[in-house]
Write an enzyme that holds these catalytic residues in place. Structure first.
Site, mmCIF file in Angstrom:
data_model
loop_
_atom_site.group_PDB
_atom_site.id
_atom_site.type_symbol
_atom_site.label_atom_id
_atom_site.label_comp_id
_atom_site.label_asym_id
_atom_site.label_seq_id
_atom_site.Cartn_x
_atom_site.Cartn_y
_atom_site.Cartn_z
ATOM 1 N N ARG A 69 -20.104 -16.946 39.260
ATOM 2 C CA ARG A 69 -20.826 -18.067 38.648
ATOM 3 C C ARG A 69 -19.904 -18.888 37.748
ATOM 4 N NH1 ARG A 69 -26.902 -15.248 38.086
ATOM 5 N NH2 ARG A 69 -27.234 -15.501 40.327
ATOM 6 N N HIS A 105 -24.884 -22.609 45.894
ATOM 7 C CA HIS A 105 -24.476 -21.215 46.129
ATOM 8 C C HIS A 105 -24.312 -20.423 44.828
ATOM 9 C CE1 HIS A 105 -19.849 -22.107 46.202
ATOM 10 N NE2 HIS A 105 -20.457 -22.777 45.269
ATOM 11 N N GLU A 106 -24.228 -19.125 44.976
ATOM 12 C CA GLU A 106 -24.144 -18.180 43.838
ATOM 13 C C GLU A 106 -25.332 -18.330 42.886
ATOM 14 O OE1 GLU A 106 -22.080 -16.129 44.490
ATOM 15 O OE2 GLU A 106 -20.659 -17.224 45.720
ATOM 16 N N GLY A 107 -26.499 -18.521 43.455
ATOM 17 C CA GLY A 107 -27.704 -18.717 42.630
ATOM 18 C C GLY A 107 -27.911 -20.202 42.426
ATOM 19 N N GLN A 159 -30.656 -20.184 38.296
ATOM 20 C CA GLN A 159 -29.935 -20.139 37.008
ATOM 21 C C GLN A 159 -30.879 -20.484 35.860
ATOM 22 O OE1 GLN A 159 -26.881 -19.028 36.988
ATOM 23 N NE2 GLN A 159 -26.740 -19.067 39.227
#
Lengths: 574, 574
Positions: B289, B427-429, B434
């Site tokens: 992140r 991406h990545e949450g 978030q």
């Protein structure tokens, strides 16, 4: 979109068909037309959007190659009379009110804006010839432009002269027969060259030899690709390879390459219309600016529709607070964040489209002699061009986000729509150019009369809204913020008069966005008032809540910026 | 970027190299490292950006084909030790403080983020094995991952389980030898399959047979593409064709296709680490992140750099107020609107990068035992991931706009950067994930202790800023708005406790953006204080003026939204 258009036209704008020039129309006919446009878009345009995006135009053996399906689609549009929506009955056109023409354009742009681009430019060029052309010019070009046999372009920019059109170097040298030899290069020409139509009618800004520098020395010429069936020496220098809008060919042209390129001065054979080029072209540009807004709104709308359908079907996660992983997943539209994104995307796209329709209706009213409508339209035009281009693009961004990773792939249309819509803040006068037009010209003209007119109309809506309990809380907002912007503009106008041009206009772009938001919020409130009896009330009201609750308060920040030009004028360390 | 990094590391963050674990480093060495990274990026990455974008990965004869230059570039990175920046000295790594590693990552991402993606994922996978792996697992994989001979991936999502990872269905069945047979499909895997490395080490979340539903039943497995030199039955189902980030292969994988796919439970051979998968993976995700934030900031920065260079060279138009078309055109950077766009693009990109560096420095401090640093880092992580992804993307949008039509073409890198950066909010949450992490977890944890800590630090900066006349006017802003957001969060937290989960979290995304802006504004003020003696003062101060003058006031609108959840909870008419 049909529902919204019908609501907007009949319940909200209450379009006036009582003018004699619209006696061939009635509501039944218009509904049919909208319905047919919807079907046409679905059948002829939507299925090939992906193909046109993936097979960008290329030059093969010296000719511009486009996918065969594009020619078919344009033929279908031509056959349905789409090129003739704004042409008079006498030319075989439909002579639609501009607001209906705009509704049709919104429907078709929604299915594929790059395809509609050819129609738009052809209509614009035809309108120029119709308004300013000589009888022989009209006779020579209009019949084939109205049927979509010939296409048109507008040739303003040059490699060294983009926003600064007045620096154009393209030359026109008088020939013995009263026509002109055109030489020079034009850049960013949509529809520049292709095999999609029998001829291409270029409307070219050029400087007659000896004319003064700047825009005042520019004249407008009709320069066909083929003149009396023969090559007229208009050469494609190269294609622009764009991020989006790939269905519309765009390239640079050389005039007078390999032989004399003949152009006719638009409107006169004796040179009296020389030097009128910019004034004439502005008719086309003003139309094109509204058309850009419509296209942007429609692209945003399309993204919203697709994202909404996906969100209703895609199951993922559970209601917040439900920690039991054995319960079934829920459609993502039930997640508040997705709901927020969809509401924003719709409010911005519908808000943008409403703005365009309102402006188009003003154009009809102006045409019927309403002076105030003309004044207001002139003020609104930079916003009509810019607000949709910025905020409907944001709607496309959100539509991608609703789909997550899927939205980032070419499996869906959303990333294409996002790429397409990114063009709209650039062409037909960038955001920055529109901002100068608004603040340095439209707002201060006539001692701010147009802005006062706008505020008066907003006040009328506010008064009506205050009487409806459900929306009373939103009644004063647009008027308050509009007034704050007007006060800021007053100060900036005084600075302009005092010659502090740089600092006065430093944040013209911020002003443009903010006043656009005020206008869209006002119109949204106005729609809620009109929708009290409509089945669409929930939608229209939700849009209004979103726009007032989320967007309008941002104007506060804009006002602060307008009162602090020193942020930019200090040393920025570039 | 080097200047800014050196200012940030030494003058602003005053990084602490006194820890024994950094005894191999000094400032001279670090400067050299940054310089070398810059050269490496310029030579090995920048020249092939266009190629990688245009020649997206394809499957040919069952193998993923990428342009040959990509393998060369990655070999150059590997040879320069880029895969080993965060590895310990004992493994032949550089054992850099995380903040220096982050600075290097920013430089390299700026030259081509999609290439750096392979490094990022490999380092993340290696860190997982280093932290949680057994001695034999470390011995088997780390040496080749640190040298870039093996690459790594993280396999979380599945076709039906994206944001809702706990719904993963991939199964792990215990084999006689204590290892597991993995079966199932994983989706959106970056670096899924290619011929760029000798092996690919997939870190796969799967559910051991009989384990509970949801995230608690997930375990993490090491699943190599080749096991002891033989095919391990990991099959590529297909590639994702993306709008951008095309240099990074992304696809879907089938595990256990055509034969047994063997995975080792990370960390234990007797199953004790079963069910720890999400907790372990979160280490990688937290790093990833921050890395996403760095990548986003760097892509934004690159766009700014290119637009700045263009604006200094491109002549167009004249100073506002100069109506004489015979005077020469001026560089567009002299137009206020262009100046505003460039300032915004820089303030957002530099602000984003500063946020990432600050967080990375917190990570080093936490590692040295600073409990408050750990607490603050945890709070900031969702903002570090999201603020750059949103606002540095806006910087890329502005960079296109500075170039106008040219920015929309593939002749410049700007449209590619815009397409690349659009991945980062996904991406990545996603942004929405978030936002929930921030508001529903980080903010309310420990009775809001982290948020109080943040406000305390902001107050310290405000106090110092109030003493410097040039910036005294900006001193209170971040604290005031931060406090307003904290008050809103307090109310929302109470609603959460009362079970009104939906409405409490309805505008979590708005809160995320707004608190991110407050943090970036605070850090910007902090930088100005640190820059009083720096040659970069003009730049840093201009960024601060922009952020406080243009962005911070928008938090006002966000606070209003947070106090009005009814906008969303009413009928939206979807």
């Amino acid at each position: 979109m049909l529902n919204f258009l019908q609501f907007a036209l009949y319940s909200w704008l209450k379009i006036d068909l009582s003018q004699p020039r619209f006696s061939h129309l009635d509501r039944g006919l218009i509904d049919q037309l909208l319905q047919l446009s919807e079907q046409l878009g679905q059948v002829a345009m939507a299925p090939i959007s992906h193909v046109l995006d993936r097979q960008a135009p290329q030059i093969i053996d010296g000719k511009v190659q486009t996918p065969a399906v594009l020619k078919d689609a344009l033929a279908a549009l031509a056959q349905s009379g789409v090129f003739a929506t704004s042409a008079p009955l006498a030319e075989g056109g439909t002579a639609l009110p501009y607001v209906i023409h705009t509704a049709v354009a919104a429907i078709l742009n929604r299915f594929d804006a790059p395809i509609y681009g050819y129609v738009l430019l052809t209509q614009g060029a035809a309108n120029l010839i119709r308004t300013f052309g000589s009888a022989s010019q009209k006779a020579r070009y209009l019949p084939d432009m109205v049927t979509g046999k010939y296409f048109g372009t507008m040739c303003l920019s040059e490699p060294h002269a983009g926003s600064s059109v007045g620096d154009a170097r393209t030359k026109a040298a008088l020939l013995a027969d009263g026509r002109y030899a055109i030489t020079g290069s034009k850049m960013w020409i949509s529809g520049a060259e292709h095999e999609l139509s029998d001829n291409i009618v270029h409307m070219v800004l050029a400087r007659v030899e000896g004319a003064v520098a700047g825009t005042k020395g520019l004249s407008l010429f009709i320069v066909p690709r083929y003149l009396d069936g023969a090559d007229n020496h208009v050469r494609l220098i190269g294609l622009n390879h764009k991020m989006g809008y790939r269905g519309t060919v765009n390239g640079a042209l050389n005039f007078g390459d390999g032989g004399v390129c003949v152009g006719e001065l638009l409107g006169s054979t004796n040179g009296t219309s020389a030097g009128q080029g910019m004034a004439q072209m502005f008719q086309m540009m003003n139309e094109a600016r509204i058309a850009v807004g419509v296209g942007a709104a429609a692209i945003g709308w399309r993204g919203y529709e697709l994202a909404l359908a996906y969100a209703k079907n895609r199951a993922q996660g559970r209601k917040l607070g439900n920690a039991d992983p054995t319960t079934p997943q829920i459609p993502i539209i039930e997640h508040m964040d997705v709901r927020r994104m969809l509401l924003q995307a719709r409010a911005q796209s519908e808000g943008a489209l409403a703005l365009c329709l309102y402006a188009a209706n003003l154009s009809d009213q102006a045409h019927s002699g309403d002076v105030n409508a003309a004044k207001l339209l002139s003020l609104l035009t930079p916003m009509v061009k810019s607000w949709p281009a910025k905020y409907a693009l944001e709607a496309n961004d959100l539509a991608i986000q609703v789909l997550g990773g899927a939205g980032y792939t070419q499996d869906y249309l959303l990333e294409k729509l996002y790429r397409d819509n990114r063009l709209n803040p650039i062409h037909e006068g960038t955001h920055g150019i529109q901002a100068l037009d608004l603040l340095a010209r439209k707002v201060i003209a006539d001692d701010g009369a147009a802005l006062v007119l706008l505020l008066t109309r907003i006040a009328v809506t506010a008064q009506a809204a205050a009487k409806i309990p459900a929306i009373a809380q939103f009644a004063p907002g647009a008027l308050e913020f509009g007034t704050q912007l007007a006060q800021a503009a007053l100060k900036l106008g005084a600075q302009l008069k005092a010659g502090q041009t740089q600092s006065a206009l430093a944040n013209a772009g911020v002003f443009l966005d903010a006043l656009g938001t005020v206008v869209v919020c006002w119109l949204s409130l106005d729609q809620v008032i009109a929708a009290q009896e409509s089945p669409d009330l929930a939608k229209v009201f939700a849009n209004c809540r979103y726009l007032h609750g989320y967007e309008l308060n941002k104007v506060h920040a804009a006002v602060a910026v307008l009162n602090a030009p020193e942020i930019l004028s200090g040393d920025c360390g570039f």
